[in-house]
Design an enzyme around this catalytic site. Structure first.
Site, mmCIF file in Angstrom:
data_model
loop_
_atom_site.group_PDB
_atom_site.id
_atom_site.type_symbol
_atom_site.label_atom_id
_atom_site.label_comp_id
_atom_site.label_asym_id
_atom_site.label_seq_id
_atom_site.Cartn_x
_atom_site.Cartn_y
_atom_site.Cartn_z
ATOM 1 N N THR A 1 38.044 98.245 17.097
ATOM 2 C CA THR A 1 38.063 98.966 15.824
ATOM 3 C C THR A 1 37.650 100.403 16.120
ATOM 4 O O THR A 1 36.499 100.668 16.468
ATOM 5 C CB THR A 1 37.101 98.340 14.807
ATOM 6 O OG1 THR A 1 37.497 96.989 14.550
ATOM 7 C CG2 THR A 1 37.121 99.121 13.496
ATOM 8 N N LYS B 1 28.942 101.832 12.739
ATOM 9 C CA LYS B 1 30.022 102.575 13.394
ATOM 10 C C LYS B 1 31.304 102.530 12.574
ATOM 11 O O LYS B 1 31.961 103.553 12.363
ATOM 12 C CB LYS B 1 30.257 101.992 14.796
ATOM 13 C CG LYS B 1 31.341 102.697 15.610
ATOM 14 C CD LYS B 1 32.693 102.012 15.528
ATOM 15 C CE LYS B 1 32.677 100.654 16.191
ATOM 16 N NZ LYS B 1 34.021 100.022 16.186
ATOM 17 N N LEU C 1 37.102 96.506 22.740
ATOM 18 C CA LEU C 1 36.019 97.396 23.147
ATOM 19 C C LEU C 1 35.212 97.886 21.951
ATOM 20 O O LEU C 1 35.682 97.846 20.810
ATOM 21 C CB LEU C 1 36.611 98.581 23.917
ATOM 22 C CG LEU C 1 37.469 98.162 25.131
ATOM 23 C CD1 LEU C 1 38.388 99.287 25.555
ATOM 24 C CD2 LEU C 1 36.582 97.704 26.270
ATOM 25 N N PRO C 2 33.977 98.356 22.186
ATOM 26 C CA PRO C 2 33.073 98.667 21.074
ATOM 27 C C PRO C 2 33.422 99.901 20.245
ATOM 28 O O PRO C 2 33.147 99.931 19.048
ATOM 29 C CB PRO C 2 31.713 98.863 21.763
ATOM 30 C CG PRO C 2 31.834 98.209 23.088
ATOM 31 C CD PRO C 2 33.275 98.370 23.477
ATOM 32 N N LYS D 1 41.874 97.817 8.902
ATOM 33 C CA LYS D 1 40.584 97.265 9.324
ATOM 34 C C LYS D 1 39.416 98.075 8.767
ATOM 35 O O LYS D 1 38.412 97.520 8.304
ATOM 36 C CB LYS D 1 40.511 97.229 10.858
ATOM 37 C CG LYS D 1 39.159 96.818 11.426
ATOM 38 C CD LYS D 1 38.763 95.404 11.005
ATOM 39 C CE LYS D 1 37.345 95.061 11.453
ATOM 40 N NZ LYS D 1 37.192 94.949 12.903
ATOM 41 N N ASN E 1 34.860 104.314 24.325
ATOM 42 C CA ASN E 1 35.138 103.248 25.283
ATOM 43 C C ASN E 1 36.633 103.065 25.483
ATOM 44 O O ASN E 1 37.103 102.872 26.613
ATOM 45 C CB ASN E 1 34.521 101.930 24.817
ATOM 46 C CG ASN E 1 33.017 101.979 24.698
ATOM 47 O OD1 ASN E 1 32.468 101.807 23.621
ATOM 48 N ND2 ASN E 1 32.334 102.214 25.808
#
Length: 326
Positions: free
Chosen positions: A124, A274, A93-94, A199, A98
């Site tokens: 992420t 983001k 998911l973004p 990440k 979310n």
């Protein structure tokens, strides 16, 4: 079937972890839920199908499901419906909001999750959100692991992603069984949230490296160097990096990368902004100085405001060229 076996083995989740891990191995090739079929999720789910796993999928945009449905996936209306039918679920998911909605919302996974289910989130997001989801899942007898990826759409398509996994170490092999179908590297990082930490660090370096490569290529071009020649020299010298040799931001230098396709596809500028925001937040919380990371965040936020939001993050080269009036 796997959930039924777990129920037969024992009713107290806290005392049967080892048995459940064994059962997950027995449940190989049983259905897998997949939620989030965007640029990354779609090819990841396809690779699960290629490896023989029946996939049950859901996405907020129904049109995203059509291609997967044609390959044999069963499409369901909501994350809760997926959780009702599958006890191994992957989400891609973004953003943090979310993930929170898909797991804890009115039609979320945790509304119908089975005891003993394995929930793997490859989004992420903020490590703190991963920890919150893990606690919420544990209360219902499920296991949550964070497993964000590196490698982009190309690696997702070819099944060569790198997964950075955080969660219970005794559950890692069960997660690795699925993740290995989609990636070449599956690395255990530690407790829940450490996958996200790895990440975030990787993407901060990636952004800094891409901006540096774009600046370097632009300077060389202005000094009269052929961009292909300059890239060749960089890639055999100490300036060599992934952004120069695998994902060069200059149009015409490489084929098969976003810069060769008007910066379409790949990893969007909005997503990079983001991720850099996540890095900024964690740096602030841990009182860690990240001056270059902060500047990279500012640049990508500026790009989003200047019409680059939907373009690949390597479009920072085009952004710099336009900034100088070319």
């Amino acid at each position: 079937m796997a959930a039924l076996l777990r129920c037969l083995v024992g009713k107290c989740y806290n005392h049967v972890n080892a048995v459940q891990v064994s059962i997950r191995s027995m449940a190989s090739k049983t259905q897998v839920g997949f939620i989030g079929l965007g640029n990354m999720g779609n090819p990841m789910a396809k690779n699960l199908i290629k490896h023989g796993y029946p996939v049950m999928a859901s996405d907020v945009f129904p049109e995203s499901c059509k291609e997967l449905q044609e390959l044999g996936a069963q499409i369901l209306d909501s994350p809760a419906d997926v959780a009702d039918k599958a006890d191994r679920i992957i989400t891609m998911l973004p953003s943090s909001p979310n993930v929170i909605d898909v797991y804890t919302g009115p039609n979320g996974i945790l509304k119908k999750v089975k005891k003993g289910s394995l929930l793997i989130d490859s989004s992420t997001i903020d490590p703190a959100v991963s920890k919150e989801m893990a606690v919420a899942a544990e209360k219902l007898g499920a296991v949550f692991m964070d497993a964000p990826v590196s490698g982009g759409v190309g690696a997702a398509t070819t099944g060569k992603l790198t997964f950075m996994v955080g969660g219970l170490e005794e559950e890692f092999n069960a997660a690795k069984e699925l993740l290995s179908c989609m990636g070449a590297n599956v690395v255990y990082c530690g407790q829940v949230g450490t996958g996200q930490a790895a990440k975030i660090c990787n993407n901060m370096l990636l952004a800094i490296g891409m901006i540096g490569t774009a600046e370097t290529m632009n300077l060389g071009i202005r000094l009269g160097l052929d961009p292909k020649l300059l890239a060749k020299i960089l890639n055999m010298s100490s300036g060599h990096c992934w952004s120069s040799d695998t994902y060069n931001p200059v149009p015409g230098v490489m084929e098969g990368v976003p810069s060769a396709n008007n910066y379409q596809g790949g990893f969007g500028t909005t997503l990079m902004a983001k991720d850099l925001g996540l890095a900024q937040n964690t740096a602030t919380n841990t009182k860690t100085p990240v001056p270059l990371g902060s500047l990279a965040h500012q640049i990508y936020r500026m790009m989003c405001a200047r019409g680059y939001a939907s373009k690949d993050f390597s479009s920072v080269f085009q952004f710099l060229r336009e900034e100088e009036g070319q």
